[in-house]
Design a protein around this motif. Structure first.
Motif, PDB file in Angstrom:
ATOM      1  N   TYR A 122       0.801  -1.232   0.000  1.00 47.27           N
ATOM      2  CA  TYR A 122       0.000   0.000   0.000  1.00 47.27           C
ATOM      3  C   TYR A 122       0.831   1.278   0.000  1.00 47.27           C
ATOM      4  N   PHE A 123       2.143   1.171   0.177  1.00 47.51           N
ATOM      5  CA  PHE A 123       2.963   2.357   0.441  1.00 47.51           C
ATOM      6  C   PHE A 123       2.873   3.410  -0.661  1.00 47.51           C
ATOM      7  N   ALA A 124       2.983   3.012  -1.918  1.00 47.21           N
ATOM      8  CA  ALA A 124       2.999   3.994  -3.008  1.00 47.21           C
ATOM      9  C   ALA A 124       1.642   4.672  -3.161  1.00 47.21           C
ATOM     10  N   ALA A 125       0.584   3.894  -3.134  1.00 52.15           N
ATOM     11  CA  ALA A 125      -0.757   4.469  -3.296  1.00 52.15           C
ATOM     12  C   ALA A 125      -1.094   5.411  -2.148  1.00 52.15           C
ATOM     13  N   ASN A 126      -0.752   5.009  -0.923  1.00 55.36           N
ATOM     14  CA  ASN A 126      -1.066   5.879   0.214  1.00 55.36           C
ATOM     15  C   ASN A 126      -0.158   7.099   0.234  1.00 55.36           C
ATOM     16  N   ALA A 127       1.064   6.960  -0.260  1.00 59.42           N
ATOM     17  CA  ALA A 127       1.945   8.126  -0.385  1.00 59.42           C
ATOM     18  C   ALA A 127       1.317   9.152  -1.321  1.00 59.42           C
ATOM     19  N   SER A 128       0.724   8.679  -2.407  1.00 53.93           N
ATOM     20  CA  SER A 128       0.071   9.585  -3.358  1.00 53.93           C
ATOM     21  C   SER A 128      -1.153  10.245  -2.729  1.00 53.93           C
ATOM     22  N   LEU A 129      -1.914   9.468  -1.954  1.00 53.64           N
ATOM     23  CA  LEU A 129      -3.071  10.026  -1.240  1.00 53.64           C
ATOM     24  C   LEU A 129      -2.625  11.116  -0.266  1.00 53.64           C
ATOM     25  N   GLN A 130      -1.602  10.823   0.525  1.00 51.29           N
ATOM     26  CA  GLN A 130      -1.129  11.802   1.520  1.00 51.29           C
ATOM     27  C   GLN A 130      -0.519  13.019   0.832  1.00 51.29           C
ATOM     28  N   MET A 131       0.140  12.804  -0.308  1.00 56.54           N
ATOM     29  CA  MET A 131       0.671  13.917  -1.079  1.00 56.54           C
ATOM     30  C   MET A 131      -0.462  14.841  -1.514  1.00 56.54           C
ATOM     31  N   GLY A 132      -1.563  14.254  -1.955  1.00 60.14           N
ATOM     32  CA  GLY A 132      -2.731  15.043  -2.329  1.00 60.14           C
ATOM     33  C   GLY A 132      -3.236  15.887  -1.177  1.00 60.14           C
ATOM     34  N   LYS A 133      -3.245  15.313   0.026  1.00 62.16           N
ATOM     35  CA  LYS A 133      -3.715  16.055   1.205  1.00 62.16           C
ATOM     36  C   LYS A 133      -2.786  17.220   1.542  1.00 62.16           C
ATOM     37  N   VAL A 134      -1.478  17.021   1.350  1.00 56.94           N
ATOM     38  CA  VAL A 134      -0.524  18.120   1.593  1.00 56.94           C
ATOM     39  C   VAL A 134      -0.796  19.261   0.618  1.00 56.94           C
ATOM     40  N   TYR A 135      -0.938  18.931  -0.663  1.00 63.41           N
ATOM     41  CA  TYR A 135      -1.226  19.975  -1.658  1.00 63.41           C
ATOM     42  C   TYR A 135      -2.574  20.638  -1.382  1.00 63.41           C
ATOM     43  N   GLU A 136      -3.549  19.861  -0.987  1.00 66.34           N
ATOM     44  CA  GLU A 136      -4.875  20.414  -0.654  1.00 66.34           C
ATOM     45  C   GLU A 136      -4.767  21.418   0.493  1.00 66.34           C
ATOM     46  N   LYS A 137      -4.020  21.040   1.523  1.00 64.54           N
ATOM     47  CA  LYS A 137      -3.822  21.914   2.685  1.00 64.54           C
ATOM     48  C   LYS A 137      -3.180  23.236   2.284  1.00 64.54           C
ATOM     49  N   ASN A 138      -2.272  23.172   1.308  1.00 61.44           N
ATOM     50  CA  ASN A 138      -1.542  24.364   0.878  1.00 61.44           C
ATOM     51  C   ASN A 138      -2.233  25.126  -0.252  1.00 61.44           C
ATOM     52  N   GLY A 139      -3.433  24.685  -0.622  1.00 65.95           N
ATOM     53  CA  GLY A 139      -4.235  25.415  -1.609  1.00 65.95           C
ATOM     54  C   GLY A 139      -3.863  25.161  -3.052  1.00 65.95           C
ATOM     55  N   ASN A 140      -3.024  24.151  -3.311  1.00 64.75           N
ATOM     56  CA  ASN A 140      -2.635  23.837  -4.684  1.00 64.75           C
ATOM     57  C   ASN A 140      -3.564  22.748  -5.215  1.00 64.75           C
ATOM     58  N   LYS A 141      -4.714  23.180  -5.736  1.00 72.13           N
ATOM     59  CA  LYS A 141      -5.752  22.226  -6.128  1.00 72.13           C
ATOM     60  C   LYS A 141      -5.346  21.361  -7.322  1.00 72.13           C
ATOM     61  N   LEU A 142      -4.611  21.931  -8.258  1.00 76.32           N
ATOM     62  CA  LEU A 142      -4.231  21.160  -9.437  1.00 76.32           C
ATOM     63  C   LEU A 142      -3.268  20.027  -9.075  1.00 76.32           C
ATOM     64  N   LYS A 143      -2.303  20.333  -8.213  1.00 79.23           N
ATOM     65  CA  LYS A 143      -1.370  19.299  -7.769  1.00 79.23           C
ATOM     66  C   LYS A 143      -2.095  18.266  -6.901  1.00 79.23           C
ATOM     67  N   ALA A 144      -3.023  18.728  -6.082  1.00 81.32           N
ATOM     68  CA  ALA A 144      -3.803  17.807  -5.246  1.00 81.32           C
ATOM     69  C   ALA A 144      -4.620  16.870  -6.119  1.00 81.32           C
ATOM     70  N   LYS A 145      -5.259  17.440  -7.141  1.00 86.15           N
ATOM     71  CA  LYS A 145      -6.047  16.625  -8.069  1.00 86.15           C
ATOM     72  C   LYS A 145      -5.177  15.551  -8.717  1.00 86.15           C
ATOM     73  N   GLU A 146      -3.997  15.942  -9.168  1.00 86.69           N
ATOM     74  CA  GLU A 146      -3.086  15.006  -9.814  1.00 86.69           C
ATOM     75  C   GLU A 146      -2.701  13.868  -8.870  1.00 86.69           C
TER      76      GLU A 146
END
Length: 497
Positions: A443-467
């Motif tokens: 699960y490590f890679a998929a959850n890393a991508s999920l958590q990465m999305g949450k970091v971008y979401e927190k910082n207001g970068n919606k396009l990177k979060a979406k990706e």
């Protein structure tokens, strides 16, 4: 004393609101209120005694079958026993039959039928009876919607509707979701959470105050396990504060949410001070939780709690996971023979009804983890971030041999830096985990991508979060796939995609 007087006063107000000459056979009188209160303290023996008294005094009171169903529901939650489930599930039909013959002009008429259906749906899901659970959820939902039209001011309708909306709105792909989709049943997580939050805030100020603990029970569960909300800990502690310390259910809710949200020392303290005695329903799962909490501190005496759980547990869940944790304790001690023995039990003993046991079997079937990664993982789970970081601070990816371990090393550092608020380091390690581990079954890679999305979401970068969220969804055939995918889809909804 004051709380007792308040409880009697509320009972009197409810009697005024629903006078006996109007709803003669749905009478939530003192016997019923005391039984209900005992149920939500997990004093099921006391509850049965109050119900027995009510049966003698008012045998036609149709609140009785509802209360009896609550007793069965919490018996099964605390025991987890498939034998008990097979024995008790036959009670459902006769209880519904009794209620359906009663006063159709009472707000409890449809509500009680909905509650019984919903409770059995929640239990059936634990034992893999997904089609029957889907049928019962549909029935409960329809009954509650109809009751809300007839009695819009009957606040208890929103308890079940809030739970159904929250769970169905974030249901991972699988047998239950497929069955519900076939039946045309969908939910909305945010609407459900709002309904439960409003109830938790308003019930103490209303005549429905005795139902407060049940609302909090469901709300804490969905915040933690369904919505994976960042406010799960704060809201659970806030809303459980007014529940009496004599409630074992309070100890369970608080300790469970503390463990899930890395407030580990608090969980240990709560479990050490939980109410005990023969008046309470046996609840071996609390021993399992206590083992988890102690091992998260690298306290190897955690083994005593896991062993106690395995000795007293009559249920089907967490057997594999408890043996996996005992294997980890042996591995940390350097006991290779003990590790092999427990890992064999994690593979061959127990059942595969819940995700924890499925994951435990996967992990037991994989090569043993490096001890430093295992310790860092446990410390991270407990919220001991600095200690976890110290274990890995002088390590690098090349120090590990397998792709699995290389991926986990980067993933683990990503999670640690993420929780320490060091976003740039977290993103770098998450990306390394994705690059290294994409295509592996772990699960490590998929959850890393999920958590990465949450970091971008927190910082207001919606396009990177979406990706990042879409990348998490695109990864298939890995552990926790359904859970990670559903969380990523929720993330996309939050940012408007």
């Amino acid at each position: 004393m004051i709380k007792g007087l308040k409880f009697v006063a509320i009972s009197f107000i409810i009697t005024l609101l629903f006078p006996k000459n109007t709803f003669a056979n749905f009478d939530f009188n003192n016997n019923c209120l005391n039984a209900y209160k005992s149920i939500f303290e997990l004093k099921l023996g006391n509850a049965k005694a109050y119900i027995s008294t009510e049966k003698k005094q008012h045998p036609n009171n149709s609140i009785i079958p509802l209360l009896e169903n609550y007793v069965d529901y919490f018996t099964l939650i605390t025991s987890g026993s498939k034998t008990d489930f097979d024995k008790l599930k036959g009670n459902k039909t006769s209880r519904l039959d009794k209620i359906s013959d009663d006063d159709k002009n009472s707000p409890y008429y449809l509500y009680a039928q909905a509650e019984i259906n919903l409770q059995w749906a929640l239990i059936r899901g634990r034992f893999g009876e997904f089609f029957n659970a889907a049928m019962e959820i549909r029935k409960a939902n329809n009954l509650l919607l109809e009751n809300k039209k007839k009695y819009p001011n009957f606040l208890l309708n929103d308890k079940g509707l809030g739970l159904i909306n929250t769970v169905l709105g974030n249901l991972p792909d699988g047998a239950l979701k497929s069955a519900l989709s076939t039946l045309g049943i969908k939910g909305n997580t945010q609407i459900g959470l709002s309904m439960l939050d409003k109830l938790a805030e308003t019930l103490p100020k209303s005549t429905y105050e005795p139902f407060y603990e049940e609302v909090v029970f469901y709300y804490a569960y969905v915040l933690t396990d369904v919505a994976h909300s960042s406010s799960a800990y704060a809201k659970t502690i806030k809303f459980t504060e007014r529940i009496a310390d004599t409630s074992l259910l309070k100890s369970y809710l608080q300790s469970y949410v503390c463990i899930k949200t890395a407030h580990n020392d608090e969980a240990i303290k709560i479990l050490a001070n939980k109410p005990e005695g023969g008046v309470y329903q046996p609840f071996p799962y609390l021993d399992y939780l206590e083992g988890i909490a102690h091992l998260n501190k690298l306290d190897l005496n955690a083994a005593s709690y896991f062993n106690k759980f395995l000795q007293t547990n009559k249920g089907v869940n967490y057997i594999k996971d408890a043996n996996l944790h005992l294997g980890w304790i042996a591995l940390i001690k350097g006991d290779k023979t003990g590790y092999s023995s427990f890992i064999s039990k994690a593979v061959n003993a127990g059942y595969l009804y819940n995700e924890k046991d499925k994951q435990a079997q996967n992990e037991a079937s994989a090569p043993a983890p490096p001890v430093d990664l295992l310790k860092a993982r446990l410390l991270y789970d407990g919220g001991y971030l600095s200690k976890a970081l110290q274990l890995l601070d002088d390590k690098k990816t090349a120090d590990y041999n397998s792709d699995k371990d290389k991926t986990e090393f980067n993933y683990r550092l990503g999670r640690i830096f993420d929780d320490l608020g060091k976003d740039n380091q977290a993103l770098n390690y998450y990306q390394a985990a994705i690059t290294q581990g994409k295509g592996l079954k772990y699960y490590f890679a998929a959850n890393a991508s999920l958590q990465m999305g949450k970091v971008y979401e927190k910082n207001g970068n919606k396009l990177k979060a979406k990706e990042a969220f879409n990348n998490a969804i695109s990864m298939k055939n890995h552990e926790y796939e359904n859970s990670i995918e559903s969380q990523a889809k929720m993330g996309l909804k939050r940012i408007g995609f």
